[in-house]
Structures are given as structure tokens and as C-alpha cells.
Design a protein around this motif. Structure first.
Motif, PDB file in Angstrom:
ATOM      1  N   GLU A   3       0.818  -1.209   0.000  1.00 38.69           N
ATOM      2  CA  GLU A   3       0.000   0.000   0.000  1.00 38.69           C
ATOM      3  C   GLU A   3       0.856   1.265   0.000  1.00 38.69           C
ATOM      4  O   GLU A   3       0.471   2.290  -0.581  1.00 38.69           O
ATOM      5  CB  GLU A   3      -0.966   0.016   1.186  1.00 38.69           C
ATOM      6  N   VAL A   6       1.916   1.802  -3.598  1.00 33.85           N
ATOM      7  CA  VAL A   6       0.814   2.365  -4.373  1.00 33.85           C
ATOM      8  C   VAL A   6       0.619   3.840  -4.023  1.00 33.85           C
ATOM      9  O   VAL A   6       0.342   4.676  -4.900  1.00 33.85           O
ATOM     10  CB  VAL A   6      -0.491   1.577  -4.112  1.00 33.85           C
ATOM     11  N   ILE A  68      -6.039   5.071  -9.808  1.00 35.06           N
ATOM     12  CA  ILE A  68      -5.272   4.579  -8.656  1.00 35.06           C
ATOM     13  C   ILE A  68      -6.013   4.875  -7.354  1.00 35.06           C
ATOM     14  O   ILE A  68      -6.097   4.033  -6.456  1.00 35.06           O
ATOM     15  CB  ILE A  68      -3.875   5.220  -8.641  1.00 35.06           C
ATOM     16  N   GLY A  72      -7.076   1.670  -5.603  1.00 35.52           N
ATOM     17  CA  GLY A  72      -6.138   1.389  -4.525  1.00 35.52           C
ATOM     18  C   GLY A  72      -6.585   1.888  -3.169  1.00 35.52           C
ATOM     19  O   GLY A  72      -6.295   1.259  -2.142  1.00 35.52           O
ATOM     20  N   LEU A 299      -4.480  -4.572  -4.740  1.00 30.34           N
ATOM     21  CA  LEU A 299      -3.307  -3.707  -4.871  1.00 30.34           C
ATOM     22  C   LEU A 299      -2.229  -4.356  -5.737  1.00 30.34           C
ATOM     23  O   LEU A 299      -1.571  -3.669  -6.534  1.00 30.34           O
ATOM     24  CB  LEU A 299      -2.742  -3.381  -3.488  1.00 30.34           C
ATOM     25  N   MET A 303      -0.837  -2.785  -9.209  1.00 33.17           N
ATOM     26  CA  MET A 303       0.558  -2.522  -9.522  1.00 33.17           C
ATOM     27  C   MET A 303       0.974  -3.190 -10.825  1.00 33.17           C
ATOM     28  O   MET A 303       1.743  -2.619 -11.613  1.00 33.17           O
ATOM     29  CB  MET A 303       1.451  -3.014  -8.367  1.00 33.17           C
ATOM     30  N   THR A 306      -0.382  -1.132 -13.551  1.00 36.64           N
ATOM     31  CA  THR A 306       0.374   0.117 -13.614  1.00 36.64           C
ATOM     32  C   THR A 306       1.693  -0.078 -14.357  1.00 36.64           C
ATOM     33  O   THR A 306       2.073   0.754 -15.198  1.00 36.64           O
ATOM     34  CB  THR A 306       0.659   0.644 -12.192  1.00 36.64           C
TER      35      THR A 306
END
Length: 349
Positions: A3, A6, A68, A72, A299, A303, A306
Motif C-alpha cells: 500500500e 501504491v 489509482i 487502490g 493492490l 501494480m 500500472t
């Protein structure tokens, strides 16, 4: 912990939008204050030609931020859009109107319509960053917390107003610096001096607002104030100030390419300093990073997506920005738009 990673990605995305989108908002600000039709003709000509190749691209960073945050940190997303839906809605409306105004004013034949769409573009370029900054100020004060109902106090307090004005001034500074470089690129020496003077003046305004902001946040947002005036936050703020002053000196030497780099660095460093000042909170004293984070599996997938997005979208964005700053991209002229497809006869005027 994942976390925290992120959260860092979110902060970097916010900094990227503040710099890339902020430059466009700043250009709109100078469009607004350029003056009447004749007086503002040259500055607006430069603004149109400088922005046109890449102006839509910068919204990629805003989408990245929203995805995000929503995926997230769903509690943060729900809290902000519940407690401060009005300023965020106004910012979104301004974003849409700004794009429509910029896209529609150039093809308009009638001067009156051009003025209307130009005014929509310019005013929205002022209001959108102000409301986004006001929302950030509301977060810094801790007035927003999970379960907080929407209220004007959450985003219309002293810290929010100062944050909104600082955001507008920062975008104006970035816009002036980049337009100085663009004026040199388009061989417009009169506009080099025009926007260079405005960059210097905006830097002074930023300094005054920063001093006022420190005084206001001392009591209104003590947690963030302590983070910005001590430790790593203070180091980053000092480096940001040095970068801003270096930008002013580089503009004096007409080293516009490096001036763009230092101007971006000064704004990005302030955003990162603000993020570090709030650690470990996303909303000071009420919502930590771990409390706001989604499920660990979510999460990890976020990622992964991402990384894929950075690999696929990052290189084209870098190439696009590089080509634009080097002057390799030019907007279509009216003659280009009137050209017909190969093998067809051109239409009679």
C-alpha cells in the motif's frame, strides 16, 4: 508494504499532472489576461500553436490519478467525493468546458463566437486549478474524514483558499516559462520578453502567497505545517525554492530549455513535499495509508496493470513531449484542413 508503494505511485501521478496539466492551465490563464482582440492577438496566437499538438495528452495523468485512487484507496475516494463533491464537480465541469472552448474557438469564423469560446477556455483554465487546489487545502486541514458530510467549510476555509490561489499561481508560472521557450522556438522575440516578464512576476506572487500560506496553515493545518517546516519536507521545499530561483536566472540568460526543467522540478518537489508532510496519513490525523488501502490482492493487480501501462504508454508520451519541445510537431493550418484526399479534385472556394 504494497500500500505504501501504491501511495507513492499516486503521489508521483499527482505531481506529473500538476506539472503537465498545470502548464496547460497556465497557458489558459495568460490567454485570459492577454487583453482585447488586438492587444492579445500575438500572445493568443502563440498559446494556440504551442498547446495544440499535445494539450489533450496531459489529461492522461488525471485519469491515472483517479484510477489509482478509486482502485487502490476506495475509502479515500469515497470520502473526498462525498465531502467535497461540489468543488470537485466544478473542477470537472471546468475541465470539460475548457477543452470544448479550446477546440471550438479556432474553427469559428465569426469573431463574436471566437470570443465566447475563448472566454470559456480561459475562465475554465482559472477555475479548475483553483477548485482542485481548494480540495487539496481541505484535505490538509483534516476537515474531511470518513463519514464527513458535504459542507462549504471543508473547502472554503483559509487554507483551501490559499491552496487554490497557490495552485493557480503555480500553473501560471509553469505556463509562462513554457511559453517563453515556445516563443523562442517560434522565432517570436517580442513574446520571449513578454512571457519572461510574466514568469518573473508570477514567481514573486508565488513567494508572497507561500509566506501567507505558512502563516495560515500554522494554526489551521498544524500537522502538514510541521511536516513542511522540518525534516525531509523542509529539505524538499528548500530545493524547490532554489529550483524556482534558478528558473528565473535561466530565463534571464534565455536558457529556456533548462528553465523548463527547473520549473517542473520546483513544482514537482513541492507536491512531493506536501505528500511527505502528511505521512503516514492520506487525510491528516484521520485516515492512514493502511486504513484507506484496498485488499492486498487488488493492490497487487493494480501494480501489475500500472507497470504494463507505464511500459505501453510511457515511451510514447516521452517521445511526444520530446518532439513537441523540439518543435517537430506543428498544428494543422486551415490550408491543411481544406486539402482533399489523394486523387480528388479540390473543392471550389
Amino acid at each position: 508494504m504494497i500500500e505504501d508503494v501504491v501511495a507513492w505511485v499516486l503521489l508521483v501521478a499527482v505531481a506529473a499532472y500538476a506539472c503537465a496539466g498545470g502548464t496547460d492551465y497556465g497557458a489558459g490563464f495568460w490567454d485570459l489576461v492577454a487583453g482585447g482582440t488586438e492587444r492579445g492577438k500575438r500572445p493568443r496566437w502563440l498559446i494556440d500553436h504551442a498547446m495544440e499538438p499535445v494539450w489533450e495528452t496531459n489529461n492522461v495523468w488525471l485519469i491515472f490519478v483517479l484510477v489509482i485512487m478509486w482502485t487502490g484507496f476506495p475509502i479515500l475516494f469515497q470520502t473526498l467525493f462525498s465531502a467535497m463533491w461540489l468543488p470537485l464537480a466544478l473542477a470537472a465541469v471546468g475541465l470539460v468546458l475548457r477543452g470544448a472552448g479550446f477546440a471550438l474557438r479556432k474553427p469559428m469564423r465569426r469573431l463574436a463566437r471566437r470570443r465566447v469560446y475563448g472566454a470559456v477556455f480561459a475562465v475554465s483554465s482559472l477555475l479548475t486549478p483553483f477548485f482542485l487546489g481548494a480540495a487539496v487545502g481541505g484535505i490538509a486541514t483534516g476537515r474531511v474524514a470518513p463519514g464527513t458530510r458535504a459542507s462549504a467549510d471543508a473547502w472554503s476555509n483559509g487554507t483551501s483558499v490559499i491552496a487554490g490561489l497557490l495552485t493557480v499561481a503555480a500553473t501560471a508560472f509553469l505556463g509562462a516559462v513554457f511559453l517563453t521557450a515556445d516563443a523562442r522556438r517560434f522565432d517570436a522575440p517580442d513574446l520571449v520578453g513578454y512571457f519572461r516578464r510574466r514568469a518573473w512576476c508570477t514567481l514573486v506572487v508565488l513567494g508572497v502567497l507561500a509566506v501567507v500560506g505558512l502563516a495560515v496553515t500554522h494554526d489551521d493545518a498544524p500537522y502538514v505545517y510541521d511536516g513542511l517546516t522540518g525534516g525531509t519536507g523542509l529539505v524538499l521545499v528548500v530545493i524547490a525554492v532554489v529550483s524556482a530561483l534558478t528558473t528565473a536566472w535561466l530565463l534571464y540568460r534565455v536558457a529556456t530549455g533548462w528553465a523548463r526543467v527547473t520549473a517542473i522540478g520546483s513544482v514537482a518537489l513541492v507536491v512531493v513535499a506536501w505528500g511527505l508532510a502528511q505521512r503516514p496519513y492520506l487525510i491528516p490525523t484521520s485516515l492512514t495509508v493502511s486504513q484507506a488501502a484496498g485488499a492486498a490482492t487488488t493492490l497487487r493487480w493494480l501494480m501489475l496493470v500500472t507497470v504494463i501501462a507505464v511500459v505501453l504508454v510511457g515511451p510514447p508520451l516521452v517521445l511526444l513531449y520530446r518532439l513537441d519541445t523540439r518543435g517537430a510537431l506543428q498544428p494543422l493550418t486551415e490550408a491543411d484542413l481544406r486539402q482533399t484526399a489523394p486523387g480528388r479534385e479540390p473543392e471550389n472556394p
